[in-house]
Design a protein around this motif. Structure first.
Motif, PDB file in Angstrom:
ATOM      1  N   ALA A  71     -42.454  26.128  95.475  1.00  0.00           N
ATOM      2  CA  ALA A  71     -43.333  27.032  96.229  1.00  0.00           C
ATOM      3  C   ALA A  71     -44.138  26.269  97.276  1.00  0.00           C
ATOM      4  O   ALA A  71     -44.445  26.796  98.336  1.00  0.00           O
ATOM      5  CB  ALA A  71     -44.262  27.758  95.274  1.00  0.00           C
ATOM      6  N   GLU A  72     -44.462  25.013  96.986  1.00  0.00           N
ATOM      7  CA  GLU A  72     -45.239  24.227  97.947  1.00  0.00           C
ATOM      8  C   GLU A  72     -44.369  23.623  99.050  1.00  0.00           C
ATOM      9  O   GLU A  72     -44.865  23.044  99.997  1.00  0.00           O
ATOM     10  CB  GLU A  72     -45.990  23.103  97.218  1.00  0.00           C
ATOM     11  CG  GLU A  72     -47.122  23.628  96.358  1.00  0.00           C
ATOM     12  CD  GLU A  72     -47.841  22.514  95.623  1.00  0.00           C
ATOM     13  OE1 GLU A  72     -47.653  21.321  95.963  1.00  0.00           O
ATOM     14  OE2 GLU A  72     -48.603  22.820  94.686  1.00  0.00           O
ATOM     15  N   GLY A  73     -43.049  23.714  98.897  1.00  0.00           N
ATOM     16  CA  GLY A  73     -42.163  23.226  99.942  1.00  0.00           C
ATOM     17  C   GLY A  73     -41.672  21.800  99.733  1.00  0.00           C
ATOM     18  O   GLY A  73     -40.933  21.279 100.556  1.00  0.00           O
ATOM     19  N   TRP A  74     -42.054  21.151  98.651  1.00  0.00           N
ATOM     20  CA  TRP A  74     -41.567  19.787  98.393  1.00  0.00           C
ATOM     21  C   TRP A  74     -40.113  19.808  97.916  1.00  0.00           C
ATOM     22  O   TRP A  74     -39.341  18.912  98.218  1.00  0.00           O
ATOM     23  CB  TRP A  74     -42.411  19.110  97.311  1.00  0.00           C
ATOM     24  CG  TRP A  74     -43.856  18.914  97.652  1.00  0.00           C
ATOM     25  CD1 TRP A  74     -44.878  19.750  97.345  1.00  0.00           C
ATOM     26  CD2 TRP A  74     -44.447  17.817  98.358  1.00  0.00           C
ATOM     27  NE1 TRP A  74     -46.074  19.252  97.809  1.00  0.00           N
ATOM     28  CE2 TRP A  74     -45.831  18.048  98.435  1.00  0.00           C
ATOM     29  CE3 TRP A  74     -43.938  16.659  98.938  1.00  0.00           C
ATOM     30  CZ2 TRP A  74     -46.717  17.192  99.065  1.00  0.00           C
ATOM     31  CZ3 TRP A  74     -44.821  15.786  99.550  1.00  0.00           C
ATOM     32  CH2 TRP A  74     -46.193  16.056  99.612  1.00  0.00           C
ATOM     33  N   LEU A  75     -39.771  20.803  97.132  1.00  0.00           N
ATOM     34  CA  LEU A  75     -38.426  20.896  96.557  1.00  0.00           C
ATOM     35  C   LEU A  75     -37.761  22.193  96.991  1.00  0.00           C
ATOM     36  O   LEU A  75     -38.437  23.142  97.407  1.00  0.00           O
ATOM     37  CB  LEU A  75     -38.511  20.887  95.012  1.00  0.00           C
ATOM     38  CG  LEU A  75     -39.219  19.707  94.346  1.00  0.00           C
ATOM     39  CD1 LEU A  75     -39.238  19.895  92.821  1.00  0.00           C
ATOM     40  CD2 LEU A  75     -38.523  18.384  94.686  1.00  0.00           C
ATOM     41  N   THR A  76     -36.444  22.228  96.881  1.00  0.00           N
ATOM     42  CA  THR A  76     -35.739  23.499  97.054  1.00  0.00           C
ATOM     43  C   THR A  76     -34.877  23.695  95.820  1.00  0.00           C
ATOM     44  O   THR A  76     -34.476  22.725  95.163  1.00  0.00           O
ATOM     45  CB  THR A  76     -34.797  23.513  98.280  1.00  0.00           C
ATOM     46  OG1 THR A  76     -33.874  22.436  98.134  1.00  0.00           O
ATOM     47  CG2 THR A  76     -35.538  23.379  99.584  1.00  0.00           C
ATOM     48  N   SER A  77     -34.615  24.963  95.540  1.00  0.00           N
ATOM     49  CA  SER A  77     -33.825  25.235  94.350  1.00  0.00           C
ATOM     50  C   SER A  77     -32.655  26.101  94.759  1.00  0.00           C
ATOM     51  O   SER A  77     -32.831  27.095  95.463  1.00  0.00           O
ATOM     52  CB  SER A  77     -34.731  25.930  93.345  1.00  0.00           C
ATOM     53  OG  SER A  77     -33.987  26.727  92.514  1.00  0.00           O
ATOM     54  N   ARG A  78     -31.451  25.682  94.383  1.00  0.00           N
ATOM     55  CA  ARG A  78     -30.277  26.504  94.712  1.00  0.00           C
ATOM     56  C   ARG A  78     -29.679  26.972  93.418  1.00  0.00           C
ATOM     57  O   ARG A  78     -29.357  26.153  92.555  1.00  0.00           O
ATOM     58  CB  ARG A  78     -29.247  25.678  95.495  1.00  0.00           C
ATOM     59  CG  ARG A  78     -29.649  25.545  96.940  1.00  0.00           C
ATOM     60  CD  ARG A  78     -28.708  24.625  97.674  1.00  0.00           C
ATOM     61  NE  ARG A  78     -29.439  23.487  98.213  1.00  0.00           N
ATOM     62  CZ  ARG A  78     -28.958  22.262  98.296  1.00  0.00           C
ATOM     63  NH1 ARG A  78     -27.757  22.000  97.866  1.00  0.00           N
ATOM     64  NH2 ARG A  78     -29.676  21.300  98.807  1.00  0.00           N
ATOM     65  N   ALA A  86     -36.710  18.692  99.271  1.00  0.00           N
ATOM     66  CA  ALA A  86     -36.523  19.510 100.471  1.00  0.00           C
ATOM     67  C   ALA A  86     -36.328  18.616 101.694  1.00  0.00           C
ATOM     68  O   ALA A  86     -36.767  17.463 101.721  1.00  0.00           O
ATOM     69  CB  ALA A  86     -37.729  20.417 100.666  1.00  0.00           C
ATOM     70  N   ASP A  87     -35.692  19.205 102.710  1.00  0.00           N
ATOM     71  CA  ASP A  87     -35.443  18.464 103.944  1.00  0.00           C
ATOM     72  C   ASP A  87     -36.722  18.017 104.623  1.00  0.00           C
ATOM     73  O   ASP A  87     -36.872  16.906 105.042  1.00  0.00           O
ATOM     74  CB  ASP A  87     -34.678  19.365 104.924  1.00  0.00           C
ATOM     75  CG  ASP A  87     -33.188  19.112 104.795  1.00  0.00           C
ATOM     76  OD1 ASP A  87     -32.834  18.079 104.212  1.00  0.00           O
ATOM     77  OD2 ASP A  87     -32.409  19.968 105.258  1.00  0.00           O
ATOM     78  N   ARG A  88     -37.640  18.990 104.747  1.00  0.00           N
ATOM     79  CA  ARG A  88     -38.903  18.665 105.423  1.00  0.00           C
ATOM     80  C   ARG A  88     -40.037  19.004 104.495  1.00  0.00           C
ATOM     81  O   ARG A  88     -40.605  20.095 104.555  1.00  0.00           O
ATOM     82  CB  ARG A  88     -39.040  19.484 106.701  1.00  0.00           C
ATOM     83  CG  ARG A  88     -38.239  18.933 107.864  1.00  0.00           C
ATOM     84  CD  ARG A  88     -38.562  19.698 109.119  1.00  0.00           C
ATOM     85  NE  ARG A  88     -38.230  21.107 108.965  1.00  0.00           N
ATOM     86  CZ  ARG A  88     -37.012  21.597 109.200  1.00  0.00           C
ATOM     87  NH1 ARG A  88     -36.058  20.812 109.621  1.00  0.00           N
ATOM     88  NH2 ARG A  88     -36.770  22.877 109.043  1.00  0.00           N
ATOM     89  N   PRO A  89     -40.352  18.091 103.570  1.00  0.00           N
ATOM     90  CA  PRO A  89     -41.461  18.403 102.674  1.00  0.00           C
ATOM     91  C   PRO A  89     -42.742  18.600 103.467  1.00  0.00           C
ATOM     92  O   PRO A  89     -42.861  18.103 104.581  1.00  0.00           O
ATOM     93  CB  PRO A  89     -41.557  17.183 101.767  1.00  0.00           C
ATOM     94  CG  PRO A  89     -40.722  16.140 102.386  1.00  0.00           C
ATOM     95  CD  PRO A  89     -39.812  16.762 103.377  1.00  0.00           C
ATOM     96  N   GLU A  90     -43.660  19.355 102.868  1.00  0.00           N
ATOM     97  CA  GLU A  90     -44.971  19.556 103.489  1.00  0.00           C
ATOM     98  C   GLU A  90     -45.585  18.215 103.823  1.00  0.00           C
ATOM     99  O   GLU A  90     -45.482  17.273 103.033  1.00  0.00           O
ATOM    100  CB  GLU A  90     -45.902  20.239 102.479  1.00  0.00           C
ATOM    101  CG  GLU A  90     -45.574  21.690 102.270  1.00  0.00           C
ATOM    102  CD  GLU A  90     -46.312  22.531 103.270  1.00  0.00           C
ATOM    103  OE1 GLU A  90     -47.540  22.625 103.150  1.00  0.00           O
ATOM    104  OE2 GLU A  90     -45.664  23.078 104.166  1.00  0.00           O
ATOM    105  N   PRO A  91     -46.225  18.087 104.989  1.00  0.00           N
ATOM    106  CA  PRO A  91     -46.907  16.837 105.275  1.00  0.00           C
ATOM    107  C   PRO A  91     -47.923  16.532 104.187  1.00  0.00           C
ATOM    108  O   PRO A  91     -48.493  17.455 103.612  1.00  0.00           O
ATOM    109  CB  PRO A  91     -47.631  17.110 106.600  1.00  0.00           C
ATOM    110  CG  PRO A  91     -47.064  18.361 107.130  1.00  0.00           C
ATOM    111  CD  PRO A  91     -46.430  19.099 106.008  1.00  0.00           C
ATOM    112  N   ALA A  92     -48.098  15.262 103.922  1.00  0.00           N
ATOM    113  CA  ALA A  92     -49.007  14.888 102.845  1.00  0.00           C
ATOM    114  C   ALA A  92     -50.417  15.356 103.154  1.00  0.00           C
ATOM    115  O   ALA A  92     -50.844  15.297 104.299  1.00  0.00           O
ATOM    116  CB  ALA A  92     -48.998  13.378 102.694  1.00  0.00           C
TER     117      ALA A  92
END
Ligand code: PLP
Length: 488
Positions: A71-78, A86-92
């Motif tokens: 949900a935070e954009g760090w990971l993706t789930s297929r 994830a390709d473009r994790p949220e900036p730190a």
């Protein structure tokens, strides 16, 4: 995206075991591994089972961490292939801090409306679909009867008679793309037979009020109380008594959760009989009753005056877009006409698959499983509220996929909704379902409409914990404000 494999042995996680909150520790360890580049884009994480076994933590904990980081954009789930960086994790955080007007991501969902999609019977559906595909004659793949395929209409007529007491002949069953389309068809048909208005429960989905309005019908609001829609308004109020129709949720009023009392059922039918009006019965979750047998459909009392509507959106999944009507004779040709004029047909293979699922017993099995699952969840919700937020009352009959939480007086719905959002939980207030034009002095006190169907099993307890925390936040704030007032 390159996909490299990382087993939990190769995955270098700096997990601070001194932290009492294992979940928070694991969450920040994964974030840190991504931020530092030790876990690059596309890397596949170990399954929650493997990671849990390696780290000696509960599998639910790992699953919740994955859900949060997706949900935070760090990971993706297929689905079916796993969880990846994830390709473009949220900036730190620190590089681009979240501003106040950026809402926090909502991770847990307790809004009403959806079943647990992870409980969709994939294998049974696939088997039914395969059988349908291999046995369907070529003609079923052409343009078909606008009412739908006879196989499904027959299976539904039997099922509805048995499970809901509906008096249905297959000729009067119409398959539609969910309740929403069925309501649209009925509203247009009612318009063509001269109905100018439809009475709608004063607490209901705005979406359905919009559908009937778009078909040219005016709406009038029927007040709702603990016995369901107050049918006396249909006879007592001049602006409602000549409505050509009324849209009701008799088995489980949506959203307040009341059951239409036997006396009001009789009054509704008597009103329809006397005035020639049509009652549209939205039986969206009629099979899910937990404290006793489901209340039979209103249609069984008066098939000539009630247009019955059902859906697979709660029992299976809303994405299937499968619903059905049982239409009184006098409206049938009009409904068919509406469907023909707008070219509305439902996928033949989906219809055949559902017909197979029903006749093979798979649909009943799914309903039984759903009853157990949602009953357990409702009980867990009630017990959690009783134990941790006793100032809140769980209301509505033990049925369906949602409950109403009555808030203590002085609490604003929007404050609880905002407190929940700060804890990444999505929940709705009852006021959002009110017909603003139709309440007068019959506005209900503040409450939340809590859907316990949506979260997957592993995320349900965490969602409840966040709900309780949000209620506690508001309780503390109210107590603080009261103390301040006293001190002044
Ligand atoms: C009151 C009510 N009726 C019907 C439905 C089902 O609608 P559909 O079949 O269009 O998905 C829902 C689903 O959320 C609902 O809340």
């Amino acid at each position: 995206m390159s996909q490299t494999w990382a087993t939990s042995h190769g995955l270098d996680l700096h997990l601070d075991r001194s932290l009492t909150r294992v979940r928070a520790g694991l969450e920040s360890a994964v974030r840190e591994a991504i931020r530092s580049g030790r876990l690059g884009p596309g890397v596949r994480l170990p399954s929650s089972r493997v990671m849990a076994a390696d780290l000696h933590v509960a599998r639910n904990t790992v699953a919740e961490v994955y859900t949060q980081l997706v949900a935070e954009g760090w990971l993706t789930s297929r689905h079916g292939s796993g969880t990846f960086v994830a390709d473009r994790p949220e900036p730190a955080p620190g590089i681009r801090q979240r501003t106040h007007d950026t809402p926090p991501p909502l991770v847990h969902d307790l809004r009403a409306g959806r079943p647990d999609l992870s409980a969709f019977p994939r294998s049974a559906w696939a088997a039914s679909y395969r059988r349908a595909l291999s046995t369907a004659p070529g003609s079923t793949l052409g343009y078909t009867d606008p009412r739908g395929l006879p196989e499904l209409r027959t299976a539904l007529a039997d099922y509805l008679a048995r499970a809901r007491g509906v008096r249905a002949h297959p000729d009067r069953v119409v398959i539609c793309s969910g309740f929403a389309q069925g309501l649209d068809n009925l509203a247009h048909a009612l318009h063509t037979v001269g109905a100018g208005a439809i009475a709608v429960e004063a607490y209901s989905h705005q979406r359905y009020r919009a559908i009937v309005t778009a078909a040219g019908l005016r709406t009038g609001a029927v007040p709702v109380d603990e016995h369901g829609a107050d049918i006396r308004a249909l006879t007592g109020c001049a602006h409602l008594s000549d409505s050509g129709a009324a849209l009701l949720t008799p088995a489980h009023q949506f959203p307040t959760g009341a059951v239409l009392s036997p006396e009001r059922r009789r009054s509704a039918v008597a009103w329809a009989h006397r005035t020639g009006a049509v009652l549209v019965e939205d039986d969206y979750d009629g099979e899910f009753r937990y404290d006793r047998h489901p209340v039979g459909a209103l249609q069984g009392l008066a098939p000539d005056h009630v247009a019955y509507a059902g859906t697979a959106s709660k029992s299976l999944a809303p994405g299937l877009r499968l619903g059905w009507l049982v239409v009184p004779d006098r409206l049938l040709d009009r409904v068919i006409g509406v469907r023909e004029a707008s070219g509305q047909l439902v996928s033949a293979l989906d219809q055949l698959a559902l017909a197979d699922l029903i006749s093979s017993g798979g649909y009943d099995h799914q309903i039984r499983r759903g009853r157990l699952r949602y009953r357990w969840r409702r009980d867990a919700l009630s017990a959690t509220i009783a134990g941790h937020a006793p100032q809140v009352r769980v209301d509505g009959v033990a049925a369906g996929l949602h409950a109403v939480l009555r808030l203590p007086s002085g609490t604003e719905e929007r404050d609880v909704v905002a407190a929940a959002a700060r804890r990444h939980l999505s929940v709705e207030g009852l006021a959002g379902y009110a017909d603003p034009a139709g309440l007068g002095d019959r506005r209900q006190p503040p409450a939340l409409v809590v859907g316990y169907g949506t979260p997957a099993d592993h995320a349900f307890t965490a969602a409840l914990a966040r709900l309780v925390a949000a209620l506690e936040d508001c309780q503390r704030r109210r107590q603080g404000a009261r103390a301040l007032t006293r001190a002044c």
